[in-house]
Design a protein around this motif. Sequence first.
Motif, mmCIF file in Angstrom:
data_model
loop_
_atom_site.group_PDB
_atom_site.id
_atom_site.type_symbol
_atom_site.label_atom_id
_atom_site.label_comp_id
_atom_site.label_asym_id
_atom_site.label_seq_id
_atom_site.Cartn_x
_atom_site.Cartn_y
_atom_site.Cartn_z
ATOM 1 N N LYS A 180 -5.011 -26.854 -15.368
ATOM 2 C CA LYS A 180 -5.836 -26.712 -14.386
ATOM 3 C C LYS A 180 -6.764 -28.092 -14.110
ATOM 4 O O LYS A 180 -7.287 -28.247 -13.111
ATOM 5 C CB LYS A 180 -7.159 -25.714 -14.919
ATOM 6 C CG LYS A 180 -6.575 -24.332 -14.869
ATOM 7 C CD LYS A 180 -7.683 -23.458 -15.462
ATOM 8 C CE LYS A 180 -7.232 -21.967 -15.428
ATOM 9 N NZ LYS A 180 -8.290 -21.067 -15.998
ATOM 10 N N THR A 193 -0.787 -17.166 -3.402
ATOM 11 C CA THR A 193 -1.184 -15.874 -3.892
ATOM 12 C C THR A 193 -0.464 -14.736 -3.431
ATOM 13 O O THR A 193 -0.399 -14.469 -2.181
ATOM 14 C CB THR A 193 -2.466 -15.901 -3.485
ATOM 15 O OG1 THR A 193 -2.919 -15.895 -2.156
ATOM 16 C CG2 THR A 193 -3.615 -16.707 -4.287
ATOM 17 N N GLU A 197 -3.926 -7.796 -4.728
ATOM 18 C CA GLU A 197 -4.060 -7.535 -6.167
ATOM 19 C C GLU A 197 -2.823 -6.873 -6.534
ATOM 20 O O GLU A 197 -2.486 -5.708 -6.450
ATOM 21 C CB GLU A 197 -5.436 -6.580 -6.359
ATOM 22 C CG GLU A 197 -5.570 -6.528 -7.840
ATOM 23 C CD GLU A 197 -7.025 -5.796 -7.981
ATOM 24 O OE1 GLU A 197 -7.479 -5.395 -9.296
ATOM 25 O OE2 GLU A 197 -7.784 -5.299 -7.107
ATOM 26 N N TYR A 208 0.088 -16.051 -8.872
ATOM 27 C CA TYR A 208 -1.212 -15.389 -8.862
ATOM 28 C C TYR A 208 -1.602 -14.534 -7.721
ATOM 29 O O TYR A 208 -0.633 -14.504 -6.595
ATOM 30 C CB TYR A 208 -2.289 -16.708 -8.538
ATOM 31 C CG TYR A 208 -2.748 -17.530 -9.613
ATOM 32 C CD1 TYR A 208 -3.422 -16.817 -10.847
ATOM 33 C CD2 TYR A 208 -2.527 -18.815 -9.740
ATOM 34 C CE1 TYR A 208 -3.962 -17.440 -11.889
ATOM 35 C CE2 TYR A 208 -2.726 -19.419 -10.978
ATOM 36 C CZ TYR A 208 -3.322 -18.901 -12.138
ATOM 37 O OH TYR A 208 -3.759 -19.963 -13.102
ATOM 38 N N LYS A 211 -7.150 -12.022 -5.582
ATOM 39 C CA LYS A 211 -8.242 -11.949 -6.467
ATOM 40 C C LYS A 211 -8.094 -13.036 -7.618
ATOM 41 O O LYS A 211 -9.412 -13.448 -7.680
ATOM 42 C CB LYS A 211 -8.072 -10.442 -7.141
ATOM 43 C CG LYS A 211 -9.138 -10.197 -8.264
ATOM 44 C CD LYS A 211 -9.102 -8.678 -8.518
ATOM 45 C CE LYS A 211 -10.475 -8.523 -9.616
ATOM 46 N NZ LYS A 211 -10.279 -6.841 -10.110
ATOM 47 N N GLU A 212 -7.292 -13.139 -8.320
ATOM 48 C CA GLU A 212 -7.354 -14.322 -9.268
ATOM 49 C C GLU A 212 -7.250 -15.502 -8.738
ATOM 50 O O GLU A 212 -7.966 -16.450 -9.049
ATOM 51 C CB GLU A 212 -5.848 -14.210 -9.986
ATOM 52 C CG GLU A 212 -5.651 -12.878 -10.881
ATOM 53 C CD GLU A 212 -4.283 -12.693 -11.258
ATOM 54 O OE1 GLU A 212 -3.843 -11.919 -12.024
ATOM 55 O OE2 GLU A 212 -3.257 -13.198 -10.486
ATOM 56 N N LEU A 214 -9.128 -16.228 -5.997
ATOM 57 C CA LEU A 214 -10.622 -16.476 -5.701
ATOM 58 C C LEU A 214 -11.425 -16.806 -7.018
ATOM 59 O O LEU A 214 -12.299 -17.619 -7.145
ATOM 60 C CB LEU A 214 -11.090 -15.101 -5.231
ATOM 61 C CG LEU A 214 -10.656 -14.954 -3.719
ATOM 62 C CD1 LEU A 214 -11.395 -13.454 -3.442
ATOM 63 C CD2 LEU A 214 -11.243 -16.071 -2.802
ATOM 64 N N GLN A 215 -10.858 -16.207 -8.135
ATOM 65 C CA GLN A 215 -11.545 -16.739 -9.354
ATOM 66 C C GLN A 215 -11.409 -17.989 -9.596
ATOM 67 O O GLN A 215 -12.426 -18.853 -10.267
ATOM 68 C CB GLN A 215 -11.001 -15.699 -10.520
ATOM 69 C CG GLN A 215 -11.367 -14.324 -10.250
ATOM 70 C CD GLN A 215 -10.742 -13.575 -11.328
ATOM 71 O OE1 GLN A 215 -9.767 -13.790 -12.117
ATOM 72 N NE2 GLN A 215 -11.434 -12.170 -11.679
ATOM 73 N N LEU A 216 -10.071 -18.653 -9.348
ATOM 74 C CA LEU A 216 -9.813 -19.980 -9.754
ATOM 75 C C LEU A 216 -10.474 -20.908 -8.987
ATOM 76 O O LEU A 216 -11.154 -21.888 -9.231
ATOM 77 C CB LEU A 216 -8.346 -20.098 -9.549
ATOM 78 C CG LEU A 216 -7.523 -21.663 -10.200
ATOM 79 C CD1 LEU A 216 -7.705 -21.445 -11.567
ATOM 80 C CD2 LEU A 216 -6.051 -21.614 -9.894
ATOM 81 N N GLU A 218 -13.450 -19.972 -7.551
ATOM 82 C CA GLU A 218 -14.878 -20.167 -7.923
ATOM 83 C C GLU A 218 -14.999 -21.113 -9.228
ATOM 84 O O GLU A 218 -16.006 -21.737 -9.499
ATOM 85 C CB GLU A 218 -15.420 -18.703 -8.216
ATOM 86 C CG GLU A 218 -16.552 -18.778 -8.855
ATOM 87 C CD GLU A 218 -17.606 -18.901 -7.946
ATOM 88 O OE1 GLU A 218 -18.762 -19.326 -8.414
ATOM 89 O OE2 GLU A 218 -17.192 -18.917 -6.552
ATOM 90 N N GLU A 219 -13.892 -21.139 -10.111
ATOM 91 C CA GLU A 219 -14.045 -22.058 -11.187
ATOM 92 C C GLU A 219 -14.282 -23.350 -10.875
ATOM 93 O O GLU A 219 -14.779 -24.296 -11.451
ATOM 94 C CB GLU A 219 -12.789 -21.511 -12.023
ATOM 95 C CG GLU A 219 -12.808 -22.545 -13.385
ATOM 96 C CD GLU A 219 -11.680 -22.225 -14.361
ATOM 97 O OE1 GLU A 219 -11.439 -22.756 -15.435
ATOM 98 O OE2 GLU A 219 -10.758 -21.131 -14.065
ATOM 99 N N ARG A 221 -14.007 -24.700 -7.425
ATOM 100 C CA ARG A 221 -14.913 -24.998 -6.241
ATOM 101 C C ARG A 221 -14.414 -26.155 -5.235
ATOM 102 O O ARG A 221 -15.096 -27.064 -4.979
ATOM 103 C CB ARG A 221 -16.519 -25.437 -6.469
ATOM 104 C CG ARG A 221 -17.032 -24.057 -7.325
ATOM 105 C CD ARG A 221 -18.534 -24.457 -7.625
ATOM 106 N NE ARG A 221 -19.366 -23.483 -8.109
ATOM 107 C CZ ARG A 221 -19.841 -22.363 -7.526
ATOM 108 N NH1 ARG A 221 -19.755 -22.248 -6.182
ATOM 109 N NH2 ARG A 221 -20.163 -21.415 -8.101
#
Length: 257
Positions: A180, A193, A197, A208, A211-212, A214-216, A218-219, A221
């Motif tokens: 990452k 992606t 989902e 991915y 949903k995953e 978007l989490q990445l 957010e982590e 940015r």
Amino acid sequence: MRITFLGNGDSMGTPRVYCDCSVCEEARASGSNRRYRSSLLLEEAGQEPMLLDCGPDWRGQMERQGLKHVSKALLTHAHFDHIGGLTEWADACRWLEKTARLFAPGEVLAEVRQRFPWIERHLPMTVNDEGMRYGRWTITPWKVNHGKNGYSYAYFFEDEKEGTKWAYCSDAINLTDAQKAPLSGLKLLVLGTSYVEEGFPMDTRSVYDMKEGLQLAEEFRPASVIFTHLSHDVDVRVNYDLPAHVRLAATGMKLDV
């Protein structure tokens, strides 16, 4: 750098020939959901255009761009949906009496040689494990988990003059902390992606889901995120309430970084 999305689909593309779901039927009718296998065209001032992956839709993608020849390409891995167009490209080089160069990490090129032992006559290969230059951009590959499908490579781009950074990671899942690391400080992240989902067990998956993704996002940015490698589960007619800086890739979409 100008980026053109030649393809934004998963390994099967959309429509899937055997499928009569609403997304595939719409793709056959109006074509809003029609997707070709994932590939980019990169253009930089003073440089010849360069492909990023060369899947089995290569010929149609070239025709749609009005291109008869491209002289170089980056490869992410040796799965068919990312290298299936190499044979047609090599044959085009033969007829044009030209060559074009492939750049990829050594283990990727070794797999390409194994599958197409004759292809270097027209598509000579250069190992880029240590990175390479494209105009004022440095390009660095890094190895990522591809789930049940083993491994792939993502690419990190940095403009040495402006400091702009972006990354292309089309085939990955469950990235480790080390994998990452290149995602920090990006102006743009292009991320695979395949599903909105994905409900299948994790040990059967390889990319991915949104949903995953978007989490990445957010982590880390990044300023902008584009989801690609989309399957027939994703319907462009649906409002997925994505954040303003996140959007779905579309065939032929262009943007400048």
